[in-house]
Design an enzyme around this catalytic site. Structure first.
Site, PDB file in Angstrom:
ATOM      1  N   LYS A 173       0.836  -1.216   0.000  1.00 23.82           N
ATOM      2  CA  LYS A 173       0.000   0.000   0.000  1.00 23.82           C
ATOM      3  C   LYS A 173       0.870   1.266   0.000  1.00 23.82           C
ATOM      4  O   LYS A 173       0.543   2.254  -0.673  1.00 23.82           O
ATOM      5  CB  LYS A 173      -0.928  -0.024   1.223  1.00 23.82           C
ATOM      6  CG  LYS A 173      -1.748   1.221   1.440  1.00 23.82           C
ATOM      7  CD  LYS A 173      -2.716   1.508   0.312  1.00 23.82           C
ATOM      8  CE  LYS A 173      -3.462   2.803   0.562  1.00 23.82           C
ATOM      9  NZ  LYS A 173      -4.172   3.270  -0.629  1.00 23.82           N
ATOM     10  N   LYS A 241       0.984  11.420   5.877  1.00 23.53           N
ATOM     11  CA  LYS A 241       1.231  10.286   6.786  1.00 23.53           C
ATOM     12  C   LYS A 241       1.859   9.121   6.027  1.00 23.53           C
ATOM     13  O   LYS A 241       2.834   8.516   6.468  1.00 23.53           O
ATOM     14  CB  LYS A 241      -0.117   9.897   7.411  1.00 23.53           C
ATOM     15  CG  LYS A 241      -0.104   8.686   8.295  1.00 23.53           C
ATOM     16  CD  LYS A 241      -1.011   7.548   7.903  1.00 23.53           C
ATOM     17  CE  LYS A 241      -2.252   7.751   7.121  1.00 23.53           C
ATOM     18  NZ  LYS A 241      -2.892   6.573   6.587  1.00 23.53           N
TER      19      LYS A 241
HETATM   20  P1  NAP Z   1     -11.136   9.639   8.292  1.00 19.36           P
HETATM   21  O1  NAP Z   1     -12.380   9.973   7.573  1.00 19.36           O
HETATM   22  O2  NAP Z   1     -10.246  10.722   8.798  1.00 19.36           O
HETATM   23  O3  NAP Z   1     -11.536   8.652   9.490  1.00 19.36           O
HETATM   24  C1  NAP Z   1     -10.574   8.275  10.437  1.00 19.36           C
HETATM   25  C2  NAP Z   1     -11.209   7.339  11.446  1.00 19.36           C
HETATM   26  O4  NAP Z   1     -10.198   6.988  12.407  1.00 19.36           O
HETATM   27  C3  NAP Z   1     -12.361   7.990  12.241  1.00 19.36           C
HETATM   28  O5  NAP Z   1     -13.304   6.987  12.522  1.00 19.36           O
HETATM   29  C4  NAP Z   1     -11.643   8.433  13.517  1.00 19.36           C
HETATM   30  O6  NAP Z   1     -12.473   8.570  14.635  1.00 19.36           O
HETATM   31  C5  NAP Z   1     -10.705   7.271  13.716  1.00 19.36           C
HETATM   32  N1  NAP Z   1      -9.621   7.610  14.625  1.00 19.36           N
HETATM   33  C6  NAP Z   1      -8.640   8.516  14.425  1.00 19.36           C
HETATM   34  N2  NAP Z   1      -7.801   8.553  15.495  1.00 19.36           N
HETATM   35  C7  NAP Z   1      -8.304   7.648  16.378  1.00 19.36           C
HETATM   36  C8  NAP Z   1      -7.876   7.213  17.662  1.00 19.36           C
HETATM   37  N3  NAP Z   1      -6.779   7.714  18.244  1.00 19.36           N
HETATM   38  N4  NAP Z   1      -8.626   6.266  18.292  1.00 19.36           N
HETATM   39  C9  NAP Z   1      -9.725   5.750  17.701  1.00 19.36           C
HETATM   40  N5  NAP Z   1     -10.178   6.106  16.475  1.00 19.36           N
HETATM   41  C10 NAP Z   1      -9.458   7.043  15.831  1.00 19.36           C
HETATM   42  O7  NAP Z   1     -10.157   8.724   7.400  1.00 19.36           O
HETATM   43  P2  NAP Z   1     -10.505   7.821   6.133  1.00 19.36           P
HETATM   44  O8  NAP Z   1     -10.392   8.636   4.906  1.00 19.36           O
HETATM   45  O9  NAP Z   1     -11.700   7.004   6.413  1.00 19.36           O
HETATM   46  O10 NAP Z   1      -9.196   6.877   6.132  1.00 19.36           O
HETATM   47  C11 NAP Z   1      -9.057   5.794   7.038  1.00 19.36           C
HETATM   48  C12 NAP Z   1      -7.796   5.017   6.643  1.00 19.36           C
HETATM   49  O11 NAP Z   1      -7.960   4.536   5.303  1.00 19.36           O
HETATM   50  C13 NAP Z   1      -6.518   5.851   6.658  1.00 19.36           C
HETATM   51  O12 NAP Z   1      -5.457   5.047   7.103  1.00 19.36           O
HETATM   52  C14 NAP Z   1      -6.354   6.240   5.201  1.00 19.36           C
HETATM   53  O13 NAP Z   1      -4.995   6.487   4.880  1.00 19.36           O
HETATM   54  C15 NAP Z   1      -6.892   5.002   4.511  1.00 19.36           C
HETATM   55  N6  NAP Z   1      -7.423   5.200   3.156  1.00 19.36           N
HETATM   56  C16 NAP Z   1      -8.255   6.253   2.879  1.00 19.36           C
HETATM   57  C17 NAP Z   1      -8.748   6.400   1.587  1.00 19.36           C
HETATM   58  C18 NAP Z   1      -9.643   7.548   1.221  1.00 19.36           C
HETATM   59  O14 NAP Z   1      -9.848   7.752   0.003  1.00 19.36           O
HETATM   60  N7  NAP Z   1     -10.194   8.284   2.156  1.00 19.36           N
HETATM   61  C19 NAP Z   1      -8.415   5.477   0.592  1.00 19.36           C
HETATM   62  C20 NAP Z   1      -7.605   4.399   0.910  1.00 19.36           C
HETATM   63  C21 NAP Z   1      -7.111   4.261   2.205  1.00 19.36           C
HETATM   64  P3  NAP Z   1     -13.100  10.031  14.976  1.00 19.36           P
HETATM   65  O15 NAP Z   1     -14.304  10.159  14.121  1.00 19.36           O
HETATM   66  O16 NAP Z   1     -13.389   9.954  16.421  1.00 19.36           O
HETATM   67  O17 NAP Z   1     -12.027  11.055  14.661  1.00 19.36           O
END
Ligand code: NAP
Length: 284
Positions: A173, A241
Protein backbone atom coordinates in the site's frame (compact mmCIF):
# COMPACT_ATOMS: atom_id res chain seq x y z
CA UNK A 1 -22.62 -17.78 2.40
CA UNK A 2 -23.57 -18.09 6.09
CA UNK A 3 -23.92 -14.77 7.84
CA UNK A 4 -20.88 -13.79 9.87
CA UNK A 5 -21.13 -11.40 12.82
CA UNK A 6 -19.11 -8.39 11.73
CA UNK A 7 -17.60 -5.68 13.92
CA UNK A 8 -16.45 -2.37 12.46
CA UNK A 9 -14.22 0.13 14.27
CA UNK A 10 -13.71 3.47 12.53
CA UNK A 11 -16.75 4.93 10.77
CA UNK A 12 -14.98 7.76 8.96
CA UNK A 13 -14.88 8.56 5.25
CA UNK A 14 -13.99 4.99 4.24
CA UNK A 15 -15.21 2.95 7.20
CA UNK A 16 -18.82 4.13 7.04
CA UNK A 17 -19.58 3.01 3.45
CA UNK A 18 -17.70 -0.27 3.90
CA UNK A 19 -19.58 -1.20 7.09
CA UNK A 20 -22.80 -0.24 5.32
CA UNK A 21 -21.99 -2.64 2.45
CA UNK A 22 -21.61 -5.56 4.83
CA UNK A 23 -24.87 -4.62 6.53
CA UNK A 24 -26.58 -4.39 3.14
CA UNK A 25 -25.23 -7.88 2.32
CA UNK A 26 -27.18 -9.21 5.32
CA UNK A 27 -24.42 -9.56 7.88
CA UNK A 28 -25.20 -8.48 11.43
CA UNK A 29 -22.86 -5.52 12.01
CA UNK A 30 -21.71 -3.97 15.28
CA UNK A 31 -20.15 -0.54 14.79
CA UNK A 32 -17.94 1.59 16.99
CA UNK A 33 -16.50 5.05 16.43
CA UNK A 34 -14.52 7.18 18.85
CA UNK A 35 -16.72 10.24 18.10
CA UNK A 36 -20.23 9.05 18.75
CA UNK A 37 -21.99 11.22 16.14
CA UNK A 38 -20.45 9.17 13.30
CA UNK A 39 -22.26 6.05 14.56
CA UNK A 40 -25.73 7.49 13.94
CA UNK A 41 -26.13 6.65 10.23
CA UNK A 42 -25.06 3.02 10.62
CA UNK A 43 -27.29 2.64 13.67
CA UNK A 44 -30.24 4.07 11.75
CA UNK A 45 -29.54 1.52 9.00
CA UNK A 46 -29.96 -1.33 11.49
CA UNK A 47 -26.50 -1.96 12.96
CA UNK A 48 -25.79 -2.47 16.66
CA UNK A 49 -23.42 -0.06 18.34
CA UNK A 50 -20.73 -1.09 20.81
CA UNK A 51 -19.74 1.30 23.55
CA UNK A 52 -16.05 0.26 23.47
CA UNK A 53 -13.62 -1.47 21.09
CA UNK A 54 -13.47 -4.41 23.52
CA UNK A 55 -17.25 -4.82 23.33
CA UNK A 56 -17.12 -4.71 19.52
CA UNK A 57 -14.58 -7.54 19.51
CA UNK A 58 -16.49 -9.65 22.02
CA UNK A 59 -19.71 -9.47 19.99
CA UNK A 60 -18.26 -10.38 16.59
CA UNK A 61 -16.45 -13.11 14.62
CA UNK A 62 -14.60 -10.83 12.21
CA UNK A 63 -13.64 -7.34 13.36
CA UNK A 64 -12.56 -4.70 10.84
CA UNK A 65 -10.46 -1.67 11.72
CA UNK A 66 -10.51 1.38 9.44
CA UNK A 67 -8.88 4.20 11.40
CA UNK A 68 -6.40 6.95 10.57
CA UNK A 69 -2.93 5.89 11.49
CA UNK A 70 -0.56 3.97 13.78
CA UNK A 71 -1.55 6.12 16.76
CA UNK A 72 -5.21 5.21 16.25
CA UNK A 73 -4.40 1.50 15.93
CA UNK A 74 -2.38 1.71 19.09
CA UNK A 75 -5.29 3.36 20.95
CA UNK A 76 -7.85 0.87 19.62
CA UNK A 77 -5.77 -2.09 20.81
CA UNK A 78 -4.15 -0.75 23.95
CA UNK A 79 -6.32 2.11 25.22
CA UNK A 80 -8.76 1.78 28.15
CA UNK A 81 -11.40 -0.73 27.00
CA UNK A 82 -9.21 -1.49 23.97
CA UNK A 83 -9.19 -4.80 22.09
CA UNK A 84 -6.51 -6.30 24.29
CA UNK A 85 -8.67 -5.80 27.38
CA UNK A 86 -11.44 -7.98 25.88
CA UNK A 87 -9.61 -11.23 26.54
CA UNK A 88 -11.56 -12.66 23.58
CA UNK A 89 -10.18 -15.52 21.49
CA UNK A 90 -11.03 -17.21 18.21
CA UNK A 91 -11.58 -13.85 16.48
CA UNK A 92 -10.24 -12.58 13.18
CA UNK A 93 -9.15 -8.93 13.16
CA UNK A 94 -8.73 -7.33 9.73
CA UNK A 95 -6.94 -4.00 9.74
CA UNK A 96 -7.76 -2.06 6.55
CA UNK A 97 -6.13 1.19 7.70
CA UNK A 98 -3.00 2.43 5.93
CA UNK A 99 -0.44 2.01 8.68
CA UNK A 100 3.18 0.91 9.07
CA UNK A 101 4.20 -2.67 8.31
CA UNK A 102 5.86 -2.73 11.74
CA UNK A 103 2.67 -2.11 13.71
CA UNK A 104 0.93 -4.89 11.77
CA UNK A 105 3.73 -7.33 12.52
CA UNK A 106 3.61 -6.36 16.22
CA UNK A 107 -0.15 -6.69 16.64
CA UNK A 108 -0.29 -9.87 14.54
CA UNK A 109 2.05 -11.40 17.12
CA UNK A 110 0.02 -10.06 20.06
CA UNK A 111 -3.22 -11.33 18.50
CA UNK A 112 -1.73 -14.78 17.94
CA UNK A 113 -0.63 -14.91 21.59
CA UNK A 114 -4.23 -14.15 22.61
CA UNK A 115 -5.65 -16.89 20.37
CA UNK A 116 -6.85 -14.50 17.65
CA UNK A 117 -5.79 -13.92 14.05
CA UNK A 118 -4.78 -10.63 12.41
CA UNK A 119 -4.57 -9.59 8.77
CA UNK A 120 -3.37 -6.29 7.36
CA UNK A 121 -5.66 -5.54 4.42
CA UNK A 122 -5.21 -1.94 3.26
CA UNK A 123 -7.13 -0.78 0.24
CA UNK A 124 -6.59 1.08 -3.00
CA UNK A 125 -9.55 3.16 -4.15
CA UNK A 126 -11.57 5.83 -2.43
CA UNK A 127 -15.16 6.57 -1.36
CA UNK A 128 -16.86 5.70 -4.66
CA UNK A 129 -15.05 2.35 -4.91
CA UNK A 130 -15.86 1.65 -1.25
CA UNK A 131 -19.55 2.31 -1.85
CA UNK A 132 -19.59 0.09 -4.93
CA UNK A 133 -17.44 -2.81 -3.63
CA UNK A 134 -14.74 -2.01 -6.18
CA UNK A 135 -11.70 -1.59 -3.96
CA UNK A 136 -8.40 -3.34 -4.52
CA UNK A 137 -7.46 -5.10 -1.28
CA UNK A 138 -3.89 -6.22 -0.54
CA UNK A 139 -3.55 -8.68 2.30
CA UNK A 140 -0.72 -9.66 4.63
CA UNK A 141 -0.94 -12.58 7.07
CA UNK A 142 -1.30 -16.34 7.19
CA UNK A 143 -2.91 -18.33 4.38
CA UNK A 144 -5.44 -19.77 6.87
CA UNK A 145 -6.62 -16.34 8.03
CA UNK A 146 -6.70 -15.12 4.43
CA UNK A 147 -8.93 -18.04 3.43
CA UNK A 148 -11.32 -17.25 6.29
CA UNK A 149 -11.46 -13.55 5.35
CA UNK A 150 -11.85 -13.92 1.59
CA UNK A 151 -15.66 -14.36 1.34
CA UNK A 152 -16.26 -11.14 3.30
CA UNK A 153 -13.42 -9.19 1.64
CA UNK A 154 -14.89 -10.08 -1.75
CA UNK A 155 -17.98 -8.07 -0.81
CA UNK A 156 -15.76 -5.00 -0.49
CA UNK A 157 -13.28 -5.35 -3.33
CA UNK A 158 -13.12 -6.22 -7.00
CA UNK A 159 -9.66 -7.65 -6.35
CA UNK A 160 -8.46 -9.32 -3.16
CA UNK A 161 -4.84 -10.46 -3.26
CA UNK A 162 -2.74 -12.28 -0.66
CA UNK A 163 0.61 -10.49 -0.86
CA UNK A 164 2.63 -12.25 1.86
CA UNK A 165 3.20 -12.39 5.62
CA UNK A 166 2.05 -9.80 8.17
CA UNK A 167 2.94 -6.28 7.07
CA UNK A 168 3.24 -7.18 3.37
CA UNK A 169 -0.15 -5.62 2.60
CA UNK A 170 0.96 -2.40 4.30
CA UNK A 171 4.23 -2.34 2.36
CA UNK A 172 2.41 -2.79 -0.96
CA UNK A 173 0.00 0.00 0.00
CA UNK A 174 2.86 2.41 0.73
CA UNK A 175 4.30 1.68 -2.72
CA UNK A 176 0.93 2.42 -4.33
CA UNK A 177 0.51 5.65 -2.39
CA UNK A 178 3.97 6.84 -3.31
CA UNK A 179 2.87 6.56 -6.94
CA UNK A 180 -0.44 8.24 -6.04
CA UNK A 181 1.43 11.27 -4.70
CA UNK A 182 3.43 11.50 -7.96
CA UNK A 183 0.19 11.34 -9.98
CA UNK A 184 -1.49 14.07 -7.91
CA UNK A 185 1.50 16.38 -8.06
CA UNK A 186 2.04 15.67 -11.77
CA UNK A 187 -1.59 16.35 -12.65
CA UNK A 188 -1.56 19.59 -10.66
CA UNK A 189 1.68 20.79 -12.30
CA UNK A 190 0.42 19.98 -15.81
CA UNK A 191 -2.90 21.78 -15.24
CA UNK A 192 -1.11 24.83 -13.84
CA UNK A 193 1.31 24.92 -16.79
CA UNK A 194 -1.59 24.72 -19.25
CA UNK A 195 -3.59 27.40 -17.40
CA UNK A 196 -0.64 29.78 -17.23
CA UNK A 197 -0.20 29.45 -21.00
CA UNK A 198 -3.81 30.18 -21.84
CA UNK A 199 -5.08 26.62 -22.34
CA UNK A 200 -8.58 26.10 -20.93
CA UNK A 201 -8.51 23.53 -18.10
CA UNK A 202 -11.51 21.78 -19.59
CA UNK A 203 -9.70 21.38 -22.92
CA UNK A 204 -6.51 20.16 -21.28
CA UNK A 205 -8.44 17.55 -19.27
CA UNK A 206 -10.34 16.40 -22.35
CA UNK A 207 -7.07 15.87 -24.22
CA UNK A 208 -5.51 14.05 -21.27
CA UNK A 209 -8.48 11.83 -20.53
CA UNK A 210 -8.79 10.71 -24.14
CA UNK A 211 -5.11 9.96 -24.63
CA UNK A 212 -2.73 7.30 -23.35
CA UNK A 213 -2.41 9.12 -20.02
CA UNK A 214 -6.14 9.04 -19.28
CA UNK A 215 -7.03 7.16 -16.10
CA UNK A 216 -9.70 7.08 -13.38
CA UNK A 217 -7.64 9.18 -10.99
CA UNK A 218 -7.07 11.90 -13.59
CA UNK A 219 -10.75 11.95 -14.48
CA UNK A 220 -12.00 12.26 -10.88
CA UNK A 221 -9.35 14.70 -9.72
CA UNK A 222 -9.47 16.67 -12.98
CA UNK A 223 -13.19 17.18 -12.41
CA UNK A 224 -12.45 18.25 -8.83
CA UNK A 225 -9.99 20.91 -10.07
CA UNK A 226 -12.44 22.05 -12.73
CA UNK A 227 -15.22 22.44 -10.15
CA UNK A 228 -12.93 23.93 -7.50
CA UNK A 229 -14.09 21.09 -5.23
CA UNK A 230 -11.52 20.10 -2.63
CA UNK A 231 -13.88 18.26 -0.26
CA UNK A 232 -11.82 15.36 1.09
CA UNK A 233 -12.22 11.93 -0.46
CA UNK A 234 -8.60 11.21 0.49
CA UNK A 235 -7.33 13.99 2.73
CA UNK A 236 -3.94 15.63 2.22
CA UNK A 237 -3.03 14.81 5.82
CA UNK A 238 -3.31 11.09 4.99
CA UNK A 239 -0.91 11.20 2.03
CA UNK A 240 1.63 13.04 4.19
CA UNK A 241 1.23 10.29 6.79
CA UNK A 242 1.82 7.65 4.09
CA UNK A 243 4.87 9.42 2.62
CA UNK A 244 6.29 9.67 6.13
CA UNK A 245 5.72 5.92 6.63
CA UNK A 246 7.37 5.19 3.27
CA UNK A 247 10.35 7.34 4.23
CA UNK A 248 10.63 5.44 7.52
CA UNK A 249 10.82 2.26 5.43
CA UNK A 250 13.85 3.69 3.62
CA UNK A 251 12.30 5.34 0.56
CA UNK A 252 14.46 8.30 -0.36
CA UNK A 253 14.34 8.30 -4.16
CA UNK A 254 14.37 11.70 -5.96
CA UNK A 255 10.62 11.98 -6.59
CA UNK A 256 9.77 10.65 -3.13
CA UNK A 257 11.85 13.40 -1.50
CA UNK A 258 10.19 16.12 -3.59
CA UNK A 259 6.70 14.74 -2.98
CA UNK A 260 7.22 14.51 0.78
CA UNK A 261 8.40 18.13 0.97
CA UNK A 262 5.67 19.38 -1.34
CA UNK A 263 2.77 17.60 0.38
CA UNK A 264 3.98 18.63 3.83
CA UNK A 265 3.82 22.27 2.70
CA UNK A 266 0.33 21.68 1.31
CA UNK A 267 -0.80 20.00 4.52
CA UNK A 268 0.18 23.07 6.53
CA UNK A 269 -2.40 25.09 4.58
CA UNK A 270 -4.98 22.58 3.35
CA UNK A 271 -4.47 19.42 5.44
CA UNK A 272 -8.16 18.57 5.85
CA UNK A 273 -8.89 19.07 2.15
CA UNK A 274 -8.47 16.48 -0.61
CA UNK A 275 -5.08 15.34 -1.92
CA UNK A 276 -5.68 17.30 -5.13
CA UNK A 277 -5.63 20.54 -3.11
CA UNK A 278 -1.90 20.20 -3.86
CA UNK A 279 -2.93 22.18 -6.95
CA UNK A 280 -3.84 25.20 -4.80
CA UNK A 281 -0.54 24.94 -2.96
CA UNK A 282 1.54 24.77 -6.15
CA UNK A 283 -0.45 27.61 -7.69
CA UNK A 284 0.70 29.94 -4.91
P1 NAP B 1 -11.14 9.64 8.29
O1 NAP B 1 -12.38 9.97 7.57
O2 NAP B 1 -10.25 10.72 8.80
O3 NAP B 1 -11.54 8.65 9.49
C1 NAP B 1 -10.57 8.28 10.44
C2 NAP B 1 -11.21 7.34 11.45
O4 NAP B 1 -10.20 6.99 12.41
C3 NAP B 1 -12.36 7.99 12.24
O5 NAP B 1 -13.30 6.99 12.52
C4 NAP B 1 -11.64 8.43 13.52
O6 NAP B 1 -12.47 8.57 14.63
C5 NAP B 1 -10.71 7.27 13.72
N1 NAP B 1 -9.62 7.61 14.62
C6 NAP B 1 -8.64 8.52 14.42
N2 NAP B 1 -7.80 8.55 15.49
C7 NAP B 1 -8.30 7.65 16.38
C8 NAP B 1 -7.88 7.21 17.66
N3 NAP B 1 -6.78 7.71 18.24
N4 NAP B 1 -8.63 6.27 18.29
C9 NAP B 1 -9.72 5.75 17.70
N5 NAP B 1 -10.18 6.11 16.47
C10 NAP B 1 -9.46 7.04 15.83
O7 NAP B 1 -10.16 8.72 7.40
P2 NAP B 1 -10.50 7.82 6.13
O8 NAP B 1 -10.39 8.64 4.91
O9 NAP B 1 -11.70 7.00 6.41
O10 NAP B 1 -9.20 6.88 6.13
C11 NAP B 1 -9.06 5.79 7.04
C12 NAP B 1 -7.80 5.02 6.64
O11 NAP B 1 -7.96 4.54 5.30
C13 NAP B 1 -6.52 5.85 6.66
O12 NAP B 1 -5.46 5.05 7.10
C14 NAP B 1 -6.35 6.24 5.20
O13 NAP B 1 -4.99 6.49 4.88
C15 NAP B 1 -6.89 5.00 4.51
N6 NAP B 1 -7.42 5.20 3.16
C16 NAP B 1 -8.26 6.25 2.88
C17 NAP B 1 -8.75 6.40 1.59
C18 NAP B 1 -9.64 7.55 1.22
O14 NAP B 1 -9.85 7.75 0.00
N7 NAP B 1 -10.19 8.28 2.16
C19 NAP B 1 -8.42 5.48 0.59
C20 NAP B 1 -7.61 4.40 0.91
C21 NAP B 1 -7.11 4.26 2.21
P3 NAP B 1 -13.10 10.03 14.98
O15 NAP B 1 -14.30 10.16 14.12
O16 NAP B 1 -13.39 9.95 16.42
O17 NAP B 1 -12.03 11.06 14.66
Amino acid sequence: MSKTNIGWIGLGTMGAPLAQRLLDAGHPVTGYNRSKEKEAALKAAGASIASTPAEALTNTDILFLMVSDDRAIWDVFSGDDGLLSAKASGKLIINMSTVSPAISRDFATVCREQGNEYLDAPVSGSVKQAQEGQLVIMVGGTAAAYAKATPVLELLGKLVLHIGDSGAGNTAKLAINLLLSFHAQGLAEAVIFAQHHGIKTEDFLTIMNNGALGNVFGKIKGDAILNDNYKPAFALKHIVKDLRLAKAEGWNTPLAEVAFQSFQEAQARFGEEDIIAIKKQLDG
